[in-house]
Design an enzyme around this catalytic site. Structure first.
Site, PDB file in Angstrom:
ATOM      1  N   HIS A   1      -2.401   0.417  11.993  1.00 14.86           N
ATOM      2  CA  HIS A   1      -2.216  -1.026  11.660  1.00 14.86           C
ATOM      3  C   HIS A   1      -0.672  -1.473  11.375  1.00 14.86           C
ATOM      4  CE1 HIS A   1      -3.474   1.418   8.004  1.00 14.86           C
ATOM      5  NE2 HIS A   1      -2.195   1.111   7.479  1.00 14.86           N
TER       6      HIS A   1
ATOM      7  N   GLN B   1      -3.476  -5.240   5.842  1.00 15.84           N
ATOM      8  CA  GLN B   1      -3.093  -4.293   6.929  1.00 15.84           C
ATOM      9  C   GLN B   1      -3.959  -4.556   8.087  1.00 15.84           C
ATOM     10  OE1 GLN B   1      -3.788  -1.198   4.023  1.00 15.84           O
ATOM     11  NE2 GLN B   1      -1.892  -0.428   4.250  1.00 15.84           N
TER      12      GLN B   1
ATOM     13  N   ARG C   1       3.758  12.322  10.863  1.00 14.96           N
ATOM     14  CA  ARG C   1       2.522  12.522  10.186  1.00 14.96           C
ATOM     15  C   ARG C   1       1.808  11.321  10.854  1.00 14.96           C
ATOM     16  NH1 ARG C   1      -0.302   9.728   6.112  1.00 14.96           N
ATOM     17  NH2 ARG C   1      -1.514  10.885   4.828  1.00 14.96           N
TER      18      ARG C   1
ATOM     19  N   GLU D   1      -3.320  13.274   9.921  1.00 19.53           N
ATOM     20  CA  GLU D   1      -3.845  12.968   8.705  1.00 19.53           C
ATOM     21  C   GLU D   1      -5.343  12.686   9.098  1.00 19.53           C
ATOM     22  OE1 GLU D   1      -4.923  10.294   5.077  1.00 19.53           O
ATOM     23  OE2 GLU D   1      -4.084   9.459   6.742  1.00 19.53           O
TER      24      GLU D   1
ATOM     25  N   ASP E   1       0.837  -1.307   0.102  1.00 19.95           N
ATOM     26  CA  ASP E   1       0.107   0.056  -0.037  1.00 19.95           C
ATOM     27  C   ASP E   1       0.740   1.274  -0.012  1.00 19.95           C
ATOM     28  OD1 ASP E   1      -2.109   1.787  -0.078  1.00 19.95           O
ATOM     29  OD2 ASP E   1      -2.413   1.552   2.152  1.00 19.95           O
TER      30      ASP E   1
ATOM     31  N   ARG F   1      -4.412   5.204  -7.627  1.00 17.89           N
ATOM     32  CA  ARG F   1      -3.434   6.474  -7.075  1.00 17.89           C
ATOM     33  C   ARG F   1      -1.961   6.282  -7.632  1.00 17.89           C
ATOM     34  NH1 ARG F   1      -4.366   5.138  -0.769  1.00 17.89           N
ATOM     35  NH2 ARG F   1      -3.902   3.014  -1.537  1.00 17.89           N
TER      36      ARG F   1
ATOM     37  N   ASP G   1      -0.840   8.783  10.581  1.00 18.04           N
ATOM     38  CA  ASP G   1      -1.325   8.377   9.512  1.00 18.04           C
ATOM     39  C   ASP G   1      -2.727   7.592   9.899  1.00 18.04           C
ATOM     40  OD1 ASP G   1      -1.864   7.150   6.822  1.00 18.04           O
ATOM     41  OD2 ASP G   1      -1.727   5.408   7.469  1.00 18.04           O
TER      42      ASP G   1
ATOM     43  N   HIS H   1      -0.464  12.325  -2.303  1.00 18.68           N
ATOM     44  CA  HIS H   1      -0.233  10.987  -2.787  1.00 18.68           C
ATOM     45  C   HIS H   1      -1.574  10.167  -2.884  1.00 18.68           C
ATOM     46  CE1 HIS H   1      -0.766  10.321   1.154  1.00 18.68           C
ATOM     47  NE2 HIS H   1      -0.713   9.129   1.187  1.00 18.68           N
ATOM     48  N   ASP H   2      -2.583  10.660  -2.387  1.00 17.43           N
ATOM     49  CA  ASP H   2      -3.904   9.857  -2.506  1.00 17.43           C
ATOM     50  C   ASP H   2      -4.777  10.451  -3.316  1.00 17.43           C
ATOM     51  OD1 ASP H   2      -3.532   7.995  -0.541  1.00 17.43           O
ATOM     52  OD2 ASP H   2      -3.907   9.305   1.332  1.00 17.43           O
TER      53      ASP H   2
HETATM   54  C1  GLC Z   1      -3.533   6.895   4.693  1.00 20.57           C
HETATM   55  C2  GLC Z   1      -2.490   6.969   3.485  1.00 20.57           C
HETATM   56  C3  GLC Z   1      -3.217   6.527   2.322  1.00 20.57           C
HETATM   57  C4  GLC Z   1      -2.963   5.014   3.044  1.00 20.57           C
HETATM   58  C5  GLC Z   1      -4.188   4.551   4.302  1.00 20.57           C
HETATM   59  C6  GLC Z   1      -3.783   3.599   4.871  1.00 20.57           C
HETATM   60  O1  GLC Z   1      -4.828   7.557   4.373  1.00 20.57           O
HETATM   61  O2  GLC Z   1      -2.737   8.644   3.395  1.00 20.57           O
HETATM   62  O3  GLC Z   1      -2.499   6.281   1.226  1.00 20.57           O
HETATM   63  O4  GLC Z   1      -3.665   3.828   1.922  1.00 20.57           O
HETATM   64  O5  GLC Z   1      -3.651   5.865   5.118  1.00 20.57           O
HETATM   65  O6  GLC Z   1      -2.510   3.269   5.686  1.00 20.57           O
END
Ligand code: GLC
Length: 536
Positions: free
Chosen positions: A87, A154, A184, A228, A44, A420, A186, A295-296
């Site tokens: 995760h 995950q 960050r 995030e 991922d 993506r 996540d 990136h998303d």
């Molecule tokens: C966050 C990341 C994304 C990822 C997700 C799972 O949202 O920005 O790219 O797929 O977490 O870790």
């Protein structure tokens, strides 16, 4: 600037060698996308971490990471890295032990012997990847079932187990020791699970973030937490916490990002204007990271209850946006691709680079110079708008030279199901060389951005704590922002349509970009033009 180490310069040592490029770009903050060990086929994009203390071997070592953060600091550049806390990869030592039956390890995740509880969860928990990874649980070979909110590989960590919190906090501090300035967090809204809820933004999440903030303030006070939180507008701001109990130091300005792209498609600035008014009400110490692309995907988390008052309904509006950005609508120059197109909820999201979404790609393909000029104007205007907002503007690597979509991912077995990767292409250094040629499109974008950054750095009116509010422009196509700080007053105007617009003014201004007086009584905006007008 945010970037993938491998796409940008192969590995960490390679990134270090490109430090001059950061300096040339005026970059003083680098967010390195996930680089810790992660299984190749099930990564991922690095967000499935198998070892929180080890760099992905192809990218280098922890020592390389420390050397890079050191070098960045010497050049006044701060570094950010993801802390993927919701995760682990199913290849992480805890997951491996759990798979082999270790009870302690199992208690770090959400393990079930039957589908009874998982099915009850499924009644209230939405899906993150409805198409690429449907459902929130995965059945393992031994028939046990584990919670997997994101991809099946995950595994969600169970923060109700204090060992998880302790060990993960140590992992976070390990990153701080590697010289990271910004961590960050996540997917932070997802970290607490409770049966009968959406498992999003629960009060316990805020308690955990609060604890992490306190720990950072005590142990490594210069380290900042970036949350995030890709959620609807009302859910984002609570992650700043309160004055007495602060949580994240910084948050992504996700609503503005989505509303900005909405405005490109609709040419109607009213939603964005409303968003600016809401931001203007927030305390000045709330620091947002502003961005156009990352990136998303772009999720259409807009203020639909307000759009309803303009007779825009959520499902058809999302369809309109997606049709526009995939170039399906007559007149659309965008070249995006859908992401997680959910036929049931009709809730597809969108991928593509800024340049491709603005029309640079289609104009080059059609060899249409006029269309190219318009696309470049839109691309630059969007950046100017991002630079006008309060907070920290973050460029997605490649955008500074108008990098286009990368279609190669379609041929990669590990990537083709995740669109993506359309905007996660390799940085093309050969094309980037063209930034030095003022007449190339790369040069036009690069120089325009450099100019914006220099002017922004020179004028205090852009400071995060400046007073700001939206300004009346008399046109639904033109967004106006007013900023004031220490005697400087700025009127910034952004034309979101492909025709000229003008605005009557009764005071005298200087055009900060063109460095000349605006002498007549109107400000003329070219198609997708903008102006930074400083009151004389
Ligand atoms: C966050 C990341 C994304 C990822 C997700 C799972 O949202 O920005 O790219 O797929 O977490 O870790």
């Amino acid at each position: 600037m945010m970037l993938y180490v491998d796409n940008f310069a192969d590995d960490l040592k390679g990134v270090a060698k490109k430090i001059d490029y950061f300096i040339e770009c005026g970059v003083n903050y680098v967010h390195l996308m996930p680089l810790l060990e992660s299984p190749k086929e099930h990564s991922d994009g690095g967000y499935a971490v198998a070892d929180f203390r080890k760099v992905q071997p192809e990218l280098g070592t922890i020592d390389d990471l420390c050397a890079l953060t050191d070098l960045c600091h010497k050049n006044n550049i701060s570094c950010c890295l993801d802390f993927v806390m919701n995760h682990t990869s199913d290849e992480h030592a805890w997951a491996k032990a759990a798979r082999s039956g270790d009870k302690d390890a199992r208690s770090r995740y959400f393990f079930y012997d039957s589908w009874d509880i998982p099915n009850t969860y499924e009644q209230t928990v939405p899906q993150v990847f409805p198409t690429t990874a449907p459902g929130n649980f995965t059945k393992l070979d031994d028939n046990s079932i584990v919670m997997t909110t994101f991809y099946p590989y995950q595994w969600d960590l169970n923060y109700a187990n204090p060992m998880v919190f302790n060990d993960m906090t140590e992992n976070m501090l390990f990153l701080a020791n590697a010289g990271l300035d910004v961590i960050r967090l996540d997917a932070v809204p997802y970290i607490w699970k409770e049966l009968g809820t959406t498992c999003r933004n629960l009060p316990q999440v805020h308690t955990i973030v609060r604890l992490m903030r306190m720990i950072c303030e005590i142990v490594c006070p210069s380290v900042l937490l970036l949350g995030e939180v890709v959620m609807e507008p009302s859910k984002v701001v609570p992650y700043f916490g309160t004055i007495d109990k602060p949580e994240c130091n910084m948050l992504y300005n996700v609503t503005t990002m989505a509303s900005t792209w909405n405005t490109i498609a609709t040419r109607d600035v009213r939603l964005l204007d409303r968003q600016m008014k809401q931001l203007a009400e927030l305390p000045k110490n709330y620091v947002f990271l502003n961005y156009l692309r990352c990136h998303d995907d772009i999720g259409w988390g807009l203020d639909y209850s307000w759009l309803n008052t303009l007779k825009m309904e959520e499902a058809p509006h999302k369809k309109y946006l997606n049709d526009y950005f995939t170039g399906k609508l007559a007149g659309s120059v965008s070249r995006g691709e859908l992401y997680n197109d959910d036929p049931v909820l009709q809730d597809a999201r969108l991928c593509g680079t800024t340049a491709s979404l603005c029309g640079v790609e289609s104009a080059l393909w059609d060899k249409d110079d006029e269309a190219l000029e318009l696309a470049l104007a839109a691309d630059i205007m969007l950046h100017a708008y991002m630079f006008t907002q309060s907070g920290i503007p973050v460029i997605y690597s490649g955008d500074e030279v108008g990098q286009l979509n990368n279609y190669m991912y379609h041929a990669d077995i590990n990537k083709k199901f995740d669109s993506r990767y359309l905007h996660r292409g390799k940085f093309d250094w050969k094309l980037a060389e063209k930034r030095k040629d003022e007449n190339s499109y790369q040069g036009k974008i690069f120089n325009a951005l450099r100019k914006l950054e220099t002017v922004r750095a020179k004028n205090d009116v852009f400071k995060a704590n400046a007073e700001f509010h939206s300004a009346e422009t008399g046109s639904d196509n033109v967004l106006g922002i007013y900023r004031k700080y220490a005697g400087q007053e700025l009127l910034a105007l952004f034309n979101f349509c492909s025709e000229k617009r003008s605005l009557k003014i009764d005071r005298n201004y200087t055009d900060l970009i063109k460095d000349r007086y605006i002498t007549n009584k109107v400000i003329e905006l070219r198609p997708y033009g903008f102006v930074w007008a400083l009151l004389k």
